[in-house]
Design a protein around this motif. Structure first.
Motif, PDB file in Angstrom:
ATOM      1  N   GLU A 132     -11.724   6.493 -11.840  1.00  0.00           N
ATOM      2  CA  GLU A 132     -11.609   6.256 -13.280  1.00  0.00           C
ATOM      3  C   GLU A 132     -11.028   4.881 -13.598  1.00  0.00           C
ATOM      4  O   GLU A 132     -10.883   4.532 -14.772  1.00  0.00           O
ATOM      5  CB  GLU A 132     -10.739   7.352 -13.906  1.00  0.00           C
ATOM      6  N   GLY A 133     -10.668   4.124 -12.570  1.00  0.00           N
ATOM      7  CA  GLY A 133     -10.133   2.781 -12.770  1.00  0.00           C
ATOM      8  C   GLY A 133      -8.676   2.743 -13.190  1.00  0.00           C
ATOM      9  O   GLY A 133      -8.180   1.720 -13.640  1.00  0.00           O
ATOM     10  N   LYS A 134      -7.959   3.841 -13.037  1.00  0.00           N
ATOM     11  CA  LYS A 134      -6.548   3.911 -13.434  1.00  0.00           C
ATOM     12  C   LYS A 134      -5.599   3.529 -12.302  1.00  0.00           C
ATOM     13  O   LYS A 134      -4.428   3.256 -12.536  1.00  0.00           O
ATOM     14  CB  LYS A 134      -6.215   5.317 -13.930  1.00  0.00           C
ATOM     15  N   VAL A 135      -6.112   3.573 -11.069  1.00  0.00           N
ATOM     16  CA  VAL A 135      -5.330   3.276  -9.877  1.00  0.00           C
ATOM     17  C   VAL A 135      -6.164   2.350  -8.999  1.00  0.00           C
ATOM     18  O   VAL A 135      -7.377   2.540  -8.870  1.00  0.00           O
ATOM     19  CB  VAL A 135      -4.987   4.584  -9.114  1.00  0.00           C
ATOM     20  N   SER A 136      -5.517   1.368  -8.394  1.00  0.00           N
ATOM     21  CA  SER A 136      -6.206   0.421  -7.525  1.00  0.00           C
ATOM     22  C   SER A 136      -6.970   1.135  -6.415  1.00  0.00           C
ATOM     23  O   SER A 136      -6.501   2.133  -5.868  1.00  0.00           O
ATOM     24  CB  SER A 136      -5.178  -0.529  -6.890  1.00  0.00           C
ATOM     25  N   ASP A 137      -8.124   0.556  -6.077  1.00  0.00           N
ATOM     26  CA  ASP A 137      -8.895   1.097  -4.959  1.00  0.00           C
ATOM     27  C   ASP A 137      -8.869   0.145  -3.754  1.00  0.00           C
ATOM     28  O   ASP A 137      -9.738   0.180  -2.899  1.00  0.00           O
ATOM     29  CB  ASP A 137     -10.324   1.424  -5.384  1.00  0.00           C
ATOM     30  N   ARG A 138      -7.834  -0.724  -3.695  1.00  0.00           N
ATOM     31  CA  ARG A 138      -7.673  -1.625  -2.547  1.00  0.00           C
ATOM     32  C   ARG A 138      -7.568  -0.858  -1.243  1.00  0.00           C
ATOM     33  O   ARG A 138      -7.944  -1.347  -0.188  1.00  0.00           O
ATOM     34  CB  ARG A 138      -6.412  -2.486  -2.711  1.00  0.00           C
ATOM     35  N   PHE A 139      -6.988   0.343  -1.314  1.00  0.00           N
ATOM     36  CA  PHE A 139      -6.839   1.200  -0.148  1.00  0.00           C
ATOM     37  C   PHE A 139      -7.558   2.520  -0.428  1.00  0.00           C
ATOM     38  O   PHE A 139      -7.579   2.976  -1.569  1.00  0.00           O
ATOM     39  CB  PHE A 139      -5.353   1.507   0.125  1.00  0.00           C
ATOM     40  N   PRO A 140      -8.103   3.143   0.606  1.00  0.00           N
ATOM     41  CA  PRO A 140      -8.638   4.497   0.402  1.00  0.00           C
ATOM     42  C   PRO A 140      -7.528   5.413  -0.121  1.00  0.00           C
ATOM     43  O   PRO A 140      -6.337   5.189   0.155  1.00  0.00           O
ATOM     44  CB  PRO A 140      -9.084   4.924   1.808  1.00  0.00           C
ATOM     45  N   ALA A 141      -7.906   6.435  -0.853  1.00  0.00           N
ATOM     46  CA  ALA A 141      -6.930   7.322  -1.502  1.00  0.00           C
ATOM     47  C   ALA A 141      -5.919   7.884  -0.512  1.00  0.00           C
ATOM     48  O   ALA A 141      -4.711   7.900  -0.791  1.00  0.00           O
ATOM     49  CB  ALA A 141      -7.643   8.452  -2.235  1.00  0.00           C
ATOM     50  N   ALA A 142      -6.366   8.332   0.643  1.00  0.00           N
ATOM     51  CA  ALA A 142      -5.450   8.916   1.634  1.00  0.00           C
ATOM     52  C   ALA A 142      -4.451   7.876   2.132  1.00  0.00           C
ATOM     53  O   ALA A 142      -3.262   8.164   2.287  1.00  0.00           O
ATOM     54  CB  ALA A 142      -6.231   9.511   2.801  1.00  0.00           C
ATOM     55  N   THR A 143      -4.923   6.662   2.370  1.00  0.00           N
ATOM     56  CA  THR A 143      -4.040   5.593   2.836  1.00  0.00           C
ATOM     57  C   THR A 143      -3.030   5.228   1.751  1.00  0.00           C
ATOM     58  O   THR A 143      -1.840   5.042   2.034  1.00  0.00           O
ATOM     59  CB  THR A 143      -4.859   4.355   3.236  1.00  0.00           C
ATOM     60  N   LEU A 144      -3.484   5.141   0.516  1.00  0.00           N
ATOM     61  CA  LEU A 144      -2.588   4.822  -0.592  1.00  0.00           C
ATOM     62  C   LEU A 144      -1.492   5.874  -0.720  1.00  0.00           C
ATOM     63  O   LEU A 144      -0.314   5.542  -0.848  1.00  0.00           O
ATOM     64  CB  LEU A 144      -3.381   4.711  -1.897  1.00  0.00           C
ATOM     65  N   LEU A 145      -1.863   7.137  -0.641  1.00  0.00           N
ATOM     66  CA  LEU A 145      -0.870   8.202  -0.728  1.00  0.00           C
ATOM     67  C   LEU A 145       0.109   8.126   0.445  1.00  0.00           C
ATOM     68  O   LEU A 145       1.319   8.290   0.260  1.00  0.00           O
ATOM     69  CB  LEU A 145      -1.551   9.566  -0.790  1.00  0.00           C
ATOM     70  N   GLU A 146      -0.372   7.841   1.642  1.00  0.00           N
ATOM     71  CA  GLU A 146       0.511   7.698   2.800  1.00  0.00           C
ATOM     72  C   GLU A 146       1.491   6.546   2.607  1.00  0.00           C
ATOM     73  O   GLU A 146       2.679   6.665   2.952  1.00  0.00           O
ATOM     74  CB  GLU A 146      -0.312   7.472   4.071  1.00  0.00           C
TER      75      GLU A 146
END
Length: 185
Positions: A132-146
């Protein structure tokens, strides 16, 4: 005198939480848990099966409680991170139990029933916020959460410094600011 099975089970559970947080799985002693709970070893095995099953029950309950107490909103990850830091500082047994599980069980530490599903739902929520463009996609979601969880855990370690409210607030704000930079679109 009538026994209250639920009260006995809760006393065992509370004593086991303290014991495992202090000594880990290998160092915990069923006889100390029984003494602290005002029970006996036979009751522990009746209610929980084995020491490993008791640890799993304690770990799962603590982590479920944490997830319910601090729900994640993927659209507000900096605020979520700050709340988690505070929760971990208020309940240091959670981080201790997680640390012992990682140390003693290695890669199998996160395989408690239901936790992988809960973690996957968080990853999916972050992925949706990215879509939705609300959070950066520089990292995959799993990596960002980690990365977010690592920032939280590093700054939520119980230490003497947290006796100082100003230091706690500084560290909590640092986590919030770092997460804001990570998720900034």
């Amino acid at each position: 005198m009538k026994r209250d099975a639920q009260a006995t089970r809760q006393r065992i559970f509370d004593a086991a939480t303290a014991e495992f947080a202090q000594y880990g799985i290998a160092g915990a002693r069923i006889d100390r848990i029984a003494a602290a709970a005002g029970s006996n070893k036979a009751m522990i095995y009746t209610y929980f099966g084995s020491k490993d099953e008791l640890f799993d029950a304690v770990g799962l309950e603590q982590l479920n409680r944490h997830m319910n107490d601090v729900p994640m909103d993927a659209n507000h990850l900096p605020d979520y991170a700050a709340k988690v830091v505070e929760h971990y500082c208020q309940h240091p047994e959670i981080m201790r139990l997680v640390t012992w599980a990682r140390l003693e069980r290695g890669p199998d530490a996160g395989k408690l029933t239901g936790l992988l599903d809960a973690y996957q739902r968080k990853v999916e929520a972050v992925a949706q916020a990215q879509k939705e463009g609300k959070v950066s996609d520089r990292f995959p979601a799993a990596t960002l959460l980690e990365l977010i969880l690592c920032l939280i855990q590093t700054n939520a370690e119980p230490s003497a410094e947290f006796g100082d409210q100003d230091e706690f607030q500084r560290r909590q704000q640092a986590v919030k600011d770092a997460v804001a930079l990570l998720v900034q679109v």
